[in-house]
Design a protein around this motif. Structure first.
Motif, mmCIF file in Angstrom:
data_model
loop_
_atom_site.group_PDB
_atom_site.id
_atom_site.type_symbol
_atom_site.label_atom_id
_atom_site.label_comp_id
_atom_site.label_asym_id
_atom_site.label_seq_id
_atom_site.Cartn_x
_atom_site.Cartn_y
_atom_site.Cartn_z
ATOM 1 N N ARG A 74 0.834 -1.201 0.000
ATOM 2 C CA ARG A 74 0.000 0.000 0.000
ATOM 3 C C ARG A 74 0.869 1.252 0.000
ATOM 4 N NH1 ARG A 74 -4.206 0.070 4.652
ATOM 5 N NH2 ARG A 74 -2.426 0.650 5.910
ATOM 6 N N ASN A 76 -6.844 7.553 -0.072
ATOM 7 C CA ASN A 76 -6.406 7.315 1.302
ATOM 8 C C ASN A 76 -7.629 6.964 2.128
ATOM 9 O OD1 ASN A 76 -5.838 7.925 4.145
ATOM 10 N ND2 ASN A 76 -3.855 8.644 3.389
ATOM 11 N N GLY A 77 -7.739 5.691 2.499
ATOM 12 C CA GLY A 77 -8.917 5.228 3.223
ATOM 13 C C GLY A 77 -9.107 5.895 4.565
ATOM 14 N N THR A 78 -8.011 6.172 5.259
ATOM 15 C CA THR A 78 -8.115 6.828 6.554
ATOM 16 C C THR A 78 -8.671 8.238 6.416
ATOM 17 O OG1 THR A 78 -6.255 5.537 7.427
ATOM 18 C CG2 THR A 78 -6.825 7.577 8.591
ATOM 19 N N ILE A 113 -11.478 0.521 0.966
ATOM 20 C CA ILE A 113 -11.221 0.925 2.356
ATOM 21 C C ILE A 113 -10.937 -0.266 3.265
ATOM 22 C CG2 ILE A 113 -12.630 2.992 2.112
ATOM 23 C CD1 ILE A 113 -14.822 1.630 3.678
ATOM 24 N N TRP A 120 -7.619 -0.518 5.016
ATOM 25 C CA TRP A 120 -7.308 0.630 5.863
ATOM 26 C C TRP A 120 -7.927 0.490 7.255
ATOM 27 C CZ3 TRP A 120 -4.100 4.575 4.175
ATOM 28 C CH2 TRP A 120 -3.775 4.564 2.821
ATOM 29 N N SER A 136 -7.753 -2.027 10.122
ATOM 30 C CA SER A 136 -6.953 -3.203 10.481
ATOM 31 C C SER A 136 -7.695 -4.186 11.369
ATOM 32 C CB SER A 136 -5.654 -2.762 11.169
ATOM 33 O OG SER A 136 -5.947 -1.970 12.322
#
Length: 348
Positions: A33, A110-112, A142, A145, A147
């Motif tokens: 990633r 950017n998933g976050t 996502i 992203w 965890s």
């Protein structure tokens, strides 16, 4: 119909409208990633100007370094409708094309950042299986992203599928509503009817399931077409009677538009949206029509779950059963979501 929807439901804070005339019009990962430079992204958030860039004017670039953005087998939310590798596709070049706008770059997904932007909000995709294609792609993007598996929850409630990222208190849902209005196609399982009946002014039955959304994405087009309509390949320079089956390369002709493109529908949607903007609705059209039409190589064709098993005659002639409407994942809908992310990240 659209005017009535917005007139009756003023509580919707933001509507995203996308457009795709390749079977649908929208109204309204990877092990390595990419690591973000947080400082650079913060500056981009402040300086990014949509006026400098037309995301929809560009070309497809082969990129086996940053693509795909996730792997089919590693997405927790992949469904059999879009799992081309699972159902036997052996050629994977379709996964390695990146959309490159002319004169600028799409912001990296950017998933976050997306989840933080959507914190405490509800997003609902409303429409048909192409809308679901779009929705599944977003969940796959996502997925990696988040965890902690326990922070990712999916629940089924008839026509409504709810995904929750509990850490962010974000809900990203899909609601099956192929004609938007009430119809005999509303059952999420048994909806393959040829004799379609609809109540053209009745949307309330469905709207109660998404009226509290902060962000809505609508799609509806393919279900209004004649049921025996097929998509042929003759405007790709192929013989009559062929389609997307066995296609492995995008169309490279600059400015290509498919024969099935309805510019009239596009103008209608633009006109309605302009009227809504005058009434202070926050609404966007993301016209992903042309960029998607280049990708004749990226459809499932025969490499998907078949709801009705093919007959011996159909198996002998796979062109007849090829799905040229939906998209393999990872693939084209990931680009839709990169653009979707850009608008949410920098304009919402």
């Amino acid at each position: 119909m659209i005017r009535k929807l917005f007139h009756d439901y003023h509580s919707v804070g933001f509507m995203l409208v996308t457009g795709l005339i390749m079977g649908v019009v929208y109204f309204c990962g990877y092990d390595m990633r990419i690591i973000f430079d947080v400082t650079k992204e913060a500056n981009l958030a402040e300086d990014y100007s949509f006026e400098r860039c037309d995301f929809f004017d560009g070309s497809w670039v082969y990129d086996n370094v940053t693509r795909p953005l996730y792997k089919e087998k590693e997405c927790s939310f992949m469904t059999d409708d879009y799992s081309c590798e699972k159902f036997g596709r052996k050629e994977f070049k379709y996964q390695f094309w990146r959309w490159q706008p002319h004169g600028c770059d799409l912001p990296r997904f950017n998933g976050t950042s997306l989840l933080e932007k959507l914190r405490d909000k509800r997003v609902v995709f409303v429409g048909d299986s192409l809308g679901k294609n779009h929705w599944v792609s977003l969940l796959c993007l996502i997925d990696s992203w988040i965890s902690e598996p326990s922070s990712k929850v999916v629940e089924w409630h008839g026509s409504l599928i709810t995904f929750r990222a509990t850490e962010y208190n974000v809900s990203i849902d899909f609601y099956w509503e192929p004609l938007l209005v009430e119809s005999n196609c509303d059952d999420p399982i048994k909806h393959r009817v040829l004799d379609r009946i609809m109540k053209i002014e009745s949307i309330e039955k469905h709207a109660k399931h998404w009226i509290d959304a902060d962000l809505l994405v609508f799609d509806s087009y393919a279900w209004w077409l004649e049921p025996n309509m097929t998509l042929l390949g003759q405007d790709w320079g192929k013989p009559m009677g062929t389609n997307c089956f066995n296609e492995t390369e995008p169309i490279t002709k600059k400015g290509y538009w498919g024969n099935d493109t309805s510019t009239g529908l596009m103008r209608t949607v633009e006109s309605v949206v302009q009227d809504l903007r005058k009434k202070n609705f926050k609404i966007e059209i993301l016209n992903i029509t042309q960029l998607s039409q280049y990708r004749k190589d990226a459809h499932p064709t025969i490499f998907k779950r078949h709801w009705v098993p093919p007959t011996a005659l159909e198996l002998a002639n796979p062109v007849k059963t090829a799905d040229c409407s939906h998209w393999c994942l990872p693939g084209v809908p990931d680009v839709w979501n990169e653009i979707f992310y850009s608008y949410i990240r920098y304009r919402l």
